[in-house]
Design an enzyme around this catalytic site. Structure first.
Site, PDB file in Angstrom:
ATOM      1  N   ARG A  46       0.817  -1.231   0.000  1.00  0.00           N
ATOM      2  CA  ARG A  46       0.000   0.000   0.000  1.00  0.00           C
ATOM      3  C   ARG A  46       0.848   1.277   0.000  1.00  0.00           C
ATOM      4  NH1 ARG A  46      -5.506  -0.471   2.115  1.00  0.00           N
ATOM      5  NH2 ARG A  46      -6.276  -2.313   1.034  1.00  0.00           N
ATOM      6  N   ARG A  70      -3.022   6.991   1.225  1.00  0.00           N
ATOM      7  CA  ARG A  70      -3.467   8.247   1.833  1.00  0.00           C
ATOM      8  C   ARG A  70      -2.467   8.932   2.751  1.00  0.00           C
ATOM      9  NH1 ARG A  70      -8.893   5.347   3.560  1.00  0.00           N
ATOM     10  NH2 ARG A  70      -7.345   3.716   3.468  1.00  0.00           N
ATOM     11  N   ASP A  91      -6.965  -2.547  -7.283  1.00  0.00           N
ATOM     12  CA  ASP A  91      -7.527  -3.174  -6.090  1.00  0.00           C
ATOM     13  C   ASP A  91      -7.876  -4.624  -6.391  1.00  0.00           C
ATOM     14  OD1 ASP A  91      -8.412  -2.145  -3.242  1.00  0.00           O
ATOM     15  OD2 ASP A  91      -9.820  -3.691  -3.864  1.00  0.00           O
ATOM     16  N   ARG A 128      -6.307  11.685  -5.586  1.00  0.00           N
ATOM     17  CA  ARG A 128      -7.500  10.972  -5.112  1.00  0.00           C
ATOM     18  C   ARG A 128      -8.726  11.892  -5.067  1.00  0.00           C
ATOM     19  NH1 ARG A 128     -11.350   8.616  -4.326  1.00  0.00           N
ATOM     20  NH2 ARG A 128     -11.977   7.156  -2.703  1.00  0.00           N
ATOM     21  N   TYR A 178     -15.123 -11.463   0.254  1.00  0.00           N
ATOM     22  CA  TYR A 178     -15.806 -10.185  -0.004  1.00  0.00           C
ATOM     23  C   TYR A 178     -17.099 -10.404  -0.784  1.00  0.00           C
ATOM     24  CZ  TYR A 178     -11.891  -7.536   1.827  1.00  0.00           C
ATOM     25  OH  TYR A 178     -10.954  -7.000   2.669  1.00  0.00           O
TER      26      TYR A 178
HETATM   27  O1  CP3 Z   1      -0.098  -1.648  -2.443  1.00  0.00           O
HETATM   28  C1  CP3 Z   1      -0.387  -0.712  -3.222  1.00  0.00           C
HETATM   29  O2  CP3 Z   1       0.059   0.452  -3.077  1.00  0.00           O
HETATM   30  C2  CP3 Z   1      -1.210  -1.039  -4.456  1.00  0.00           C
HETATM   31  C3  CP3 Z   1      -2.593  -0.777  -4.379  1.00  0.00           C
HETATM   32  C4  CP3 Z   1      -3.493  -1.668  -3.539  1.00  0.00           C
HETATM   33  C5  CP3 Z   1      -4.705  -1.178  -3.025  1.00  0.00           C
HETATM   34  N1  CP3 Z   1      -5.386  -2.205  -2.484  1.00  0.00           N
HETATM   35  C6  CP3 Z   1      -5.160   0.227  -3.115  1.00  0.00           C
HETATM   36  C7  CP3 Z   1      -6.212   0.689  -2.193  1.00  0.00           C
HETATM   37  C8  CP3 Z   1      -3.421  -3.018  -3.236  1.00  0.00           C
HETATM   38  C9  CP3 Z   1      -2.302  -4.021  -3.503  1.00  0.00           C
HETATM   39  C10 CP3 Z   1      -4.641  -3.367  -2.572  1.00  0.00           C
HETATM   40  C11 CP3 Z   1      -4.965  -4.730  -2.147  1.00  0.00           C
HETATM   41  C12 CP3 Z   1      -6.156  -4.962  -1.336  1.00  0.00           C
HETATM   42  N2  CP3 Z   1      -7.378  -4.341  -1.420  1.00  0.00           N
HETATM   43  C13 CP3 Z   1      -6.249  -5.971  -0.344  1.00  0.00           C
HETATM   44  C14 CP3 Z   1      -5.159  -6.977  -0.019  1.00  0.00           C
HETATM   45  C15 CP3 Z   1      -4.173  -6.432   0.921  1.00  0.00           C
HETATM   46  C16 CP3 Z   1      -4.687  -6.288   2.322  1.00  0.00           C
HETATM   47  O3  CP3 Z   1      -4.846  -5.102   2.742  1.00  0.00           O
HETATM   48  O4  CP3 Z   1      -4.915  -7.295   2.985  1.00  0.00           O
HETATM   49  C17 CP3 Z   1      -7.545  -5.904   0.195  1.00  0.00           C
HETATM   50  C18 CP3 Z   1      -8.093  -6.788   1.301  1.00  0.00           C
HETATM   51  C19 CP3 Z   1      -8.248  -4.887  -0.500  1.00  0.00           C
HETATM   52  C20 CP3 Z   1      -9.678  -4.491  -0.350  1.00  0.00           C
HETATM   53  C21 CP3 Z   1      -9.809  -3.077   0.041  1.00  0.00           C
HETATM   54  N3  CP3 Z   1      -9.537  -2.011  -0.800  1.00  0.00           N
HETATM   55  C22 CP3 Z   1     -10.232  -2.557   1.283  1.00  0.00           C
HETATM   56  C23 CP3 Z   1     -10.618  -3.385   2.481  1.00  0.00           C
HETATM   57  C24 CP3 Z   1     -10.218  -1.153   1.153  1.00  0.00           C
HETATM   58  C25 CP3 Z   1     -10.673  -0.137   2.165  1.00  0.00           C
HETATM   59  C26 CP3 Z   1      -9.734  -0.058   3.301  1.00  0.00           C
HETATM   60  C27 CP3 Z   1      -9.223   1.330   3.484  1.00  0.00           C
HETATM   61  O5  CP3 Z   1      -8.033   1.428   3.800  1.00  0.00           O
HETATM   62  O6  CP3 Z   1      -9.991   2.273   3.313  1.00  0.00           O
HETATM   63  C28 CP3 Z   1      -9.739  -0.846  -0.127  1.00  0.00           C
HETATM   64  C29 CP3 Z   1      -9.545   0.516  -0.699  1.00  0.00           C
HETATM   65  C30 CP3 Z   1      -8.170   0.851  -1.126  1.00  0.00           C
HETATM   66  N4  CP3 Z   1      -7.410   0.084  -1.971  1.00  0.00           N
HETATM   67  C31 CP3 Z   1      -7.428   2.030  -0.797  1.00  0.00           C
HETATM   68  C32 CP3 Z   1      -6.198   1.928  -1.454  1.00  0.00           C
HETATM   69  C33 CP3 Z   1      -5.084   2.942  -1.455  1.00  0.00           C
HETATM   70  C34 CP3 Z   1      -7.924   3.195   0.077  1.00  0.00           C
HETATM   71  C35 CP3 Z   1      -9.018   3.920  -0.645  1.00  0.00           C
HETATM   72  C36 CP3 Z   1      -8.851   5.403  -0.815  1.00  0.00           C
HETATM   73  O7  CP3 Z   1      -7.757   5.928  -1.120  1.00  0.00           O
HETATM   74  O8  CP3 Z   1      -9.875   6.072  -0.664  1.00  0.00           O
END
Ligand code: CP3
Length: 351
Positions: free
Chosen positions: A34, A38, A84, A47, A160
């Site tokens: 990640r 943010r 994602d 964003r 999910y």
């Molecule tokens: O690693 C990176 O920088 C690449 C991008 C990436 C994102 N999500 C961007 C993202 C990767 C590799 C993921 C994987 C992901 N997404 C996982 C597996 C890794 C883990 O965390 O276990 C999972 C379970 C998800 C599902 C997901 N996407 C959730 C639960 C959420 C919300 C959680 C939160 O932090 O708000 C997301 C949204 C998400 N995916 C964000 C980012 C940067 C935040 C959203 C935003 O910027 O508004």
């Protein structure tokens, strides 16, 4: 002639992270899960142009920009394509939205038959925008930095899809295994095929290696873990290795404790991701490349605490092939100076 050409190419393009999967290196590569997110003001700026998170993921210019941001700022040794894991359910017929402070919300599955029959070749037309983003990013990214493509493993996506949101114990998804087993196994199969297709398209469009996230593998008992995490992951790894023998694969199954041996030994992955709860001193017998383990919350601590933890991980893996990373994704409010501090410690460390 042949040797000198290879030598010239080698000097022309050297990727420390890929080399560290093959060899014990004196330098340890570093990137963070990640890392585009943010905690970075430049990320928040891009964003803010998108109300819906997936619209952002489906915009190649924005994806390229935020993927490269953490490389520019910290000189990380790899970029991970900004996307994602939930683009797959979204593409195969279960719409996904992201609600602020709540996370992902998936609509109820009404078209089960369509989903279970979804042919992976259709994925290309739905996700080609992501492949365009990968092409653009590979073109703009420093040639010495590998671009990581990714997908989640079938079980984590199924969690999910069945739960329709994030959950603590995934009890609804687990009940589904026992109450609708035939349908569940069909779902795992269709997801496996689509994940393979999605990963191969990411490789064909410029990704240099891939990571498979099985974020919720830790809620499964031993037998279900083998059936629904290890075996599908092994199928994905076999399919990718068959077509692309040179491509390296990182597997990150979170919170699986001592089942990490089964995961590392039986899936065929090249690099095993280590969450922050694992005691790394008990991994000495495993012959693999390790990635991870630093608790992302420790980045909120004082520098001397961070330093101890970072050096402890580096020293523990001194005789192993090692990629430095966190034990899970970086948190939104993480102080940037502490990220810089960790990058500095790792980049100056020699073994
Ligand atoms: O690693 C990176 O920088 C690449 C991008 C990436 C994102 N999500 C961007 C993202 C990767 C590799 C993921 C994987 C992901 N997404 C996982 C597996 C890794 C883990 O965390 O276990 C999972 C379970 C998800 C599902 C997901 N996407 C959730 C639960 C959420 C919300 C959680 C939160 O932090 O708000 C997301 C949204 C998400 N995916 C964000 C980012 C940067 C935040 C959203 C935003 O910027 O508004």
């Amino acid at each position: 002639m042949h040797t000198s050409t290879t030598t010239i190419l080698f000097i022309y393009k050297y990727m420390l992270l890929l080399d560290s999967i093959k060899n014990k290196n004196s330098k340890v590569p570093i990137w963070f899960m990640r890392q585009a997110g943010r905690y970075l003001p430049e990320y928040r700026k891009v964003r803010s142009n998108f109300k819906n998170f997936l619209d952002f993921c489906y915009n190649p210019e924005a994806v390229c920009e935020v993927t490269i941001q953490p490389i520019t700022r910290f000189d990380f040794d790899a970029a991970i394509i900004f996307s994602d894991i939930l683009v797959i359910p979204d593409a195969i017929g279960q719409k996904v939205s992201f609600i602020e402070n709540k996370g992902p919300v998936l609509e109820e599955i009404k078209n089960w038959d369509d989903i279970l029959r979804y042919d992976e070749s259709r994925l290309e037309q739905n996700l080609n925008i992501i492949y365009d983003a990968i092409k653009l990013t590979r073109k703009n990214l420093d040639k010495n930095k590998p671009l990581i493509g990714f997908a989640a493993a079938p079980w984590t996506i199924a969690c999910y899809m069945l739960e329709q949101k994030t959950s603590k114990d995934y009890a609804i998804a687990k009940k589904f295994i026992y109450q609708n087993n035939i349908k569940f196994e069909q779902l795992i199969d269709v997801l496996t095929k689509n994940i393979i297709f999605h990963l191969r398209n990411q490789i064909l469009n410029g990704c240099d290696l891939i990571q498979i996230f099985d974020s919720w593998a830790g809620v499964l008992n031993k037998d279900d873990f083998i059936k629904y995490s290890v075996i599908p992951t092994q199928k994905i790894v076999n399919a990718i290795k068959n077509e692309f023998p040179e491509i390296k694969i990182i597997g990150f199954a979170k919170s699986i404790g001592n089942k990490i041996e089964d995961y590392s030994g039986n899936t065929g992955i090249d690099v095993v991701g280590i969450d922050y709860t694992i005691d790394i001193n008990k991994l000495n017998h495993l012959q693999t490349t390790f990635q991870g383990n630093l608790d992302p919350i420790s980045l909120f601590g004082e520098k001397n605490i961070i330093k101890n933890q970072v050096l402890n991980i580096l020293d523990s893996f001194k005789d192993k092939k090692h990629i430095f990373n966190l034990g899970h994704g970086i948190m939104p409010e993480t102080p940037i100076e502490n990220v810089e501090y960790v990058v500095d410690l790792v980049k100056n460390y020699r073994r």
